[in-house]
Design a protein around this motif. Structure first.
Motif, PDB file in Angstrom:
ATOM      1  N   VAL A 214      51.131  31.093  46.702  1.00  0.00           N
ATOM      2  CA  VAL A 214      49.764  30.530  47.195  1.00  0.00           C
ATOM      3  C   VAL A 214      49.375  29.445  46.046  1.00  0.00           C
ATOM      4  CG1 VAL A 214      47.289  31.148  47.782  1.00  0.00           C
ATOM      5  CG2 VAL A 214      48.978  32.517  48.522  1.00  0.00           C
ATOM      6  N   LEU A 215      49.060  28.524  46.477  1.00  0.00           N
ATOM      7  CA  LEU A 215      48.265  27.160  45.417  1.00  0.00           C
ATOM      8  C   LEU A 215      46.924  26.981  46.015  1.00  0.00           C
ATOM      9  CD1 LEU A 215      48.619  24.910  43.286  1.00  0.00           C
ATOM     10  CD2 LEU A 215      49.460  23.688  45.112  1.00  0.00           C
ATOM     11  N   VAL A 216      46.076  27.367  45.039  1.00  0.00           N
ATOM     12  CA  VAL A 216      44.569  27.212  45.268  1.00  0.00           C
ATOM     13  C   VAL A 216      44.040  25.902  44.459  1.00  0.00           C
ATOM     14  CG1 VAL A 216      42.307  28.073  45.802  1.00  0.00           C
ATOM     15  CG2 VAL A 216      44.541  29.518  45.988  1.00  0.00           C
TER      16      VAL A 216
ATOM     17  N   GLN B 226      57.851  30.035  50.902  1.00  0.00           N
ATOM     18  CA  GLN B 226      56.878  29.496  51.707  1.00  0.00           C
ATOM     19  C   GLN B 226      55.603  29.211  50.796  1.00  0.00           C
ATOM     20  OE1 GLN B 226      55.357  31.019  55.850  1.00  0.00           O
ATOM     21  NE2 GLN B 226      54.240  32.158  54.566  1.00  0.00           N
ATOM     22  N   LEU B 227      55.093  28.072  50.811  1.00  0.00           N
ATOM     23  CA  LEU B 227      53.905  27.737  50.208  1.00  0.00           C
ATOM     24  C   LEU B 227      52.825  27.692  51.162  1.00  0.00           C
ATOM     25  CD1 LEU B 227      52.531  26.442  47.642  1.00  0.00           C
ATOM     26  CD2 LEU B 227      53.107  24.237  48.393  1.00  0.00           C
ATOM     27  N   VAL B 228      51.655  28.508  50.669  1.00  0.00           N
ATOM     28  CA  VAL B 228      50.311  28.335  51.519  1.00  0.00           C
ATOM     29  C   VAL B 228      49.508  27.802  50.435  1.00  0.00           C
ATOM     30  CG1 VAL B 228      48.482  29.860  52.399  1.00  0.00           C
ATOM     31  CG2 VAL B 228      50.872  30.667  52.630  1.00  0.00           C
ATOM     32  N   GLU B 229      49.093  26.399  50.845  1.00  0.00           N
ATOM     33  CA  GLU B 229      48.373  25.740  49.801  1.00  0.00           C
ATOM     34  C   GLU B 229      46.726  25.550  50.532  1.00  0.00           C
ATOM     35  OE1 GLU B 229      47.575  20.991  48.151  1.00  0.00           O
ATOM     36  OE2 GLU B 229      49.319  21.589  49.947  1.00  0.00           O
TER      37      GLU B 229
ATOM     38  N   ASP C   1      34.407  31.588  45.226  1.00  0.00           N
ATOM     39  CA  ASP C   1      33.478  32.754  44.884  1.00  0.00           C
ATOM     40  C   ASP C   1      33.988  34.037  44.803  1.00  0.00           C
ATOM     41  OD1 ASP C   1      33.361  34.178  47.898  1.00  0.00           O
ATOM     42  OD2 ASP C   1      33.624  32.052  48.186  1.00  0.00           O
ATOM     43  N   GLU C   2      33.458  34.964  43.992  1.00  0.00           N
ATOM     44  CA  GLU C   2      34.059  36.208  43.828  1.00  0.00           C
ATOM     45  C   GLU C   2      34.752  36.945  45.013  1.00  0.00           C
ATOM     46  OE1 GLU C   2      33.103  40.223  41.372  1.00  0.00           O
ATOM     47  OE2 GLU C   2      31.694  38.696  41.322  1.00  0.00           O
ATOM     48  N   LYS C   3      34.033  36.747  46.103  1.00  0.00           N
ATOM     49  CA  LYS C   3      34.434  37.640  47.242  1.00  0.00           C
ATOM     50  C   LYS C   3      35.812  37.104  47.730  1.00  0.00           C
ATOM     51  CE  LYS C   3      32.923  39.022  51.808  1.00  0.00           C
ATOM     52  NZ  LYS C   3      31.830  38.978  52.920  1.00  0.00           N
ATOM     53  N   THR C   4      35.789  35.666  47.895  1.00  0.00           N
ATOM     54  CA  THR C   4      37.027  34.885  48.290  1.00  0.00           C
ATOM     55  C   THR C   4      38.156  35.208  47.339  1.00  0.00           C
ATOM     56  OG1 THR C   4      35.699  33.453  49.632  1.00  0.00           O
ATOM     57  CG2 THR C   4      37.981  32.945  49.091  1.00  0.00           C
ATOM     58  N   ALA C   5      37.830  35.041  46.117  1.00  0.00           N
ATOM     59  CA  ALA C   5      39.049  35.377  45.124  1.00  0.00           C
ATOM     60  C   ALA C   5      39.593  36.799  45.301  1.00  0.00           C
ATOM     61  CB  ALA C   5      38.538  34.946  43.913  1.00  0.00           C
ATOM     62  N   THR C   6      38.521  37.665  45.219  1.00  0.00           N
ATOM     63  CA  THR C   6      39.078  39.043  45.296  1.00  0.00           C
ATOM     64  C   THR C   6      40.000  39.394  46.600  1.00  0.00           C
ATOM     65  OG1 THR C   6      37.348  39.853  44.086  1.00  0.00           O
ATOM     66  CG2 THR C   6      38.249  41.364  45.349  1.00  0.00           C
ATOM     67  N   PHE C   7      39.523  38.868  47.768  1.00  0.00           N
ATOM     68  CA  PHE C   7      40.308  38.932  49.064  1.00  0.00           C
ATOM     69  C   PHE C   7      41.744  38.428  48.891  1.00  0.00           C
ATOM     70  CE2 PHE C   7      41.205  37.006  53.242  1.00  0.00           C
ATOM     71  CZ  PHE C   7      41.531  38.424  53.859  1.00  0.00           C
ATOM     72  N   ILE C   8      41.695  37.240  48.391  1.00  0.00           N
ATOM     73  CA  ILE C   8      43.329  36.666  48.314  1.00  0.00           C
ATOM     74  C   ILE C   8      44.033  37.273  47.398  1.00  0.00           C
ATOM     75  CG2 ILE C   8      44.310  34.609  47.216  1.00  0.00           C
ATOM     76  CD1 ILE C   8      42.185  32.779  48.189  1.00  0.00           C
ATOM     77  N   ASP C   9      43.224  38.072  46.481  1.00  0.00           N
ATOM     78  CA  ASP C   9      44.184  38.714  45.415  1.00  0.00           C
ATOM     79  C   ASP C   9      44.732  40.085  46.191  1.00  0.00           C
ATOM     80  OD1 ASP C   9      45.347  39.429  42.909  1.00  0.00           O
ATOM     81  OD2 ASP C   9      43.750  41.142  42.720  1.00  0.00           O
ATOM     82  N   THR C  10      44.159  40.596  47.225  1.00  0.00           N
ATOM     83  CA  THR C  10      44.466  41.854  47.613  1.00  0.00           C
ATOM     84  C   THR C  10      45.767  41.681  48.950  1.00  0.00           C
ATOM     85  OG1 THR C  10      42.882  41.576  49.695  1.00  0.00           O
ATOM     86  CG2 THR C  10      42.268  42.781  47.760  1.00  0.00           C
ATOM     87  N   LEU C  11      46.109  40.270  49.128  1.00  0.00           N
ATOM     88  CA  LEU C  11      47.110  40.106  50.022  1.00  0.00           C
ATOM     89  C   LEU C  11      48.252  40.197  49.830  1.00  0.00           C
ATOM     90  CD1 LEU C  11      45.184  36.900  51.842  1.00  0.00           C
ATOM     91  CD2 LEU C  11      45.310  39.439  52.522  1.00  0.00           C
ATOM     92  N   GLY C  12      48.564  40.406  48.271  1.00  0.00           N
ATOM     93  CA  GLY C  12      49.899  40.800  47.832  1.00  0.00           C
ATOM     94  C   GLY C  12      50.790  39.552  48.066  1.00  0.00           C
ATOM     95  N   PHE C  13      50.319  38.414  47.471  1.00  0.00           N
ATOM     96  CA  PHE C  13      51.397  37.273  47.454  1.00  0.00           C
ATOM     97  C   PHE C  13      52.330  37.582  46.367  1.00  0.00           C
ATOM     98  CE2 PHE C  13      47.681  35.158  49.533  1.00  0.00           C
ATOM     99  CZ  PHE C  13      48.271  34.912  50.744  1.00  0.00           C
TER     100      PHE C  13
END
Length: 422
Positions: free
Chosen positions: A388-390, A304-307, A398-410
């Motif tokens: 996940v493709l960003v 599954q791709l999340v773009e 922004d750092e908050k969004t990047a950190t949050f995406i990283d915590t989702l465990g893709f």
């Protein structure tokens, strides 16, 4: 930008960029693939100020935006400097001022034109031909014949295609009273004078011109059935075109080696005037090929791709064949509507385009992941790999969004950085 021999400068900049990236990631012992651009004739979208010489002379001095838009500013400035005052020959001895294009930097509350151009080496040949044709027409046609086209015109935007068969010109006009703009006369002059003149400069394919001013827009095209301010890009996913334009630099990955899937030849995208897309279509094409190479190398299949920040679907359309499902997320509603059209015209069935903020990714995944496009989850579905493709704006995440995406465990995260926005 004005020097036709800019290749050495580009190579120096590219080498410095490569070295900088190696230093940034050295602790990970990176294997960096580099897809270089051709140094000139690559830009598919450019915007210029347009005006006559006497206007541009004034535009070279900083002034407030209010003064820039004032119809009386030039007249008042000339009176202040005694230009044309008590001089019987001032209006008769001088030839009519010539039109020219200007490149400008914008400041808060001010506008400054840095220099004037008649061509632009980093833009495509077709855009340069359009620039030449417009200046030739404006400077050699009676003002009355073209008055509805030239009067209050101050910006021209060019949008070309890799397939070289569609061109869109946007004419931006200064704010005026609605009744002052005669749309039918404008359309007549564009259809009878402007478009035919452009065609005499061997600009093949469809030519569309849109007039824009506050609250209004009008479209005229060489194809009378075409009424939308957009181009149809047929070359973005063509592997043959990609091979021909990236074949010189030894320091870079030749796009012929990227193994771009031939399925891409059948795909097209609609790109709207005024909406963002990478102005370097050759790089977009090569990046799609590089992504395909990465997916194959890592054995990503049935995933599954999340773009995120998906725009009008340039990556979505090109990569949909590699995934069982694609969730395309974009905050700009206009771009989402265009993405839906691109998905439909390519008969793509495994993509859902979502108009939402990527910061709500947890909610988006809950609604759309492992289920149908209406968000009805299917608990019996086996857990898929998720990629996940960003591809965020130039400023990056922004750092908050990047950190949050990283915590989702893709399973995989692919980040396309523009400039320093990483």
């Amino acid at each position: 930008f004005l020097d036709p021999d800019i290749s050495p400068a580009y190579q120096i900049q590219l080498l410095k960029k490569i070295e900088k990236e190696h230093q940034k990631w050295f602790q990970y012992n990176p294997n960096i693939d580099v897809v270089s651009s051709i140094p000139y004739k690559h830009r598919l979208r450019v915007k210029f100020f347009i005006g006559q010489e006497d206007e541009i002379a004034i535009y070279n001095s900083k002034r407030t935006k209010k003064e820039h838009e004032s119809d009386n500013y030039i007249e008042n400035n000339n009176k202040k400097n005694n230009v044309g005052v008590n001089d019987e020959n001032s209006l008769t001895d001088k030839p009519p001022p010539k039109y020219m294009f200007g490149m400008n930097n914008k400041f808060e509350g001010q506008i400054q034109v840095d220099f004037c151009v008649s061509d632009f080496y980093v833009a495509t040949d077709r855009i340069n031909l359009c620039m030449k044709a417009i200046l030739d027409l404006f400077n050699n046609t009676s003002g009355d014949l073209l008055r509805k086209v030239t009067e209050n015109l101050h910006i021209v935007n060019f949008l070309d295609t890799l397939s070289q068969d569609d061109m869109l010109l946007s004419f931006y006009y200064k704010t005026m009273v609605d009744s002052d703009f005669d749309a039918e006369s404008w359309k007549h002059q564009v259809s009878v004078l402007v478009i035919p003149h452009l065609q005499t400069f061997d600009i093949a394919g469809r030519i569309t011109i849109v007039a824009r001013m506050k609250g209004q827009s009008f479209v005229m095209s060489s194809d009378r059935n075409h009424t939308e301010p957009l181009v149809v890009e047929k070359g973005l996913f063509s592997h043959k075109l990609g091979r021909s334009v990236h074949e010189t630099e030894n320091i870079a990955v030749d796009s012929a080696d990227l193994d771009i899937d031939t399925l891409g030849n059948r795909k097209i995208v609609h790109q709207s005037e005024g909406s963002f897309s990478n102005p370097n279509g050759f790089v977009t094409q090569a990046v799609n090929g590089w992504l395909e190479k990465v997916f194959k190398h890592h054995g990503i299949n049935n995933a599954q791709l999340v773009e995120l920040c998906s725009g009008c679907g340039n990556h979505t359309v090109g990569l949909s064949d590699y995934f069982q499902k694609v969730i395309s997320v974009e905050i700009d509603g206009n771009l989402v509507e265009r993405a839906k059209v691109n998905i439909e015209i390519n008969n793509i069935k495994n993509v859902v385009a979502v108009n939402d903020d990527m910061k709500r990714i947890k909610y988006i995944l809950k609604r759309y992941s492992n289920g149908n496009n209406e968000g009805e989850s299917n608990e019996s579905d086996e857990k898929q790999q998720t990629v996940v493709l960003v591809d965020p704006p130039r400023c990056g995440l922004d750092e908050k969004t990047a950190t949050f995406i990283d915590t989702l465990g893709f399973d995989y995260l692919i980040y396309i950085a523009c400039g320093e926005g990483l």
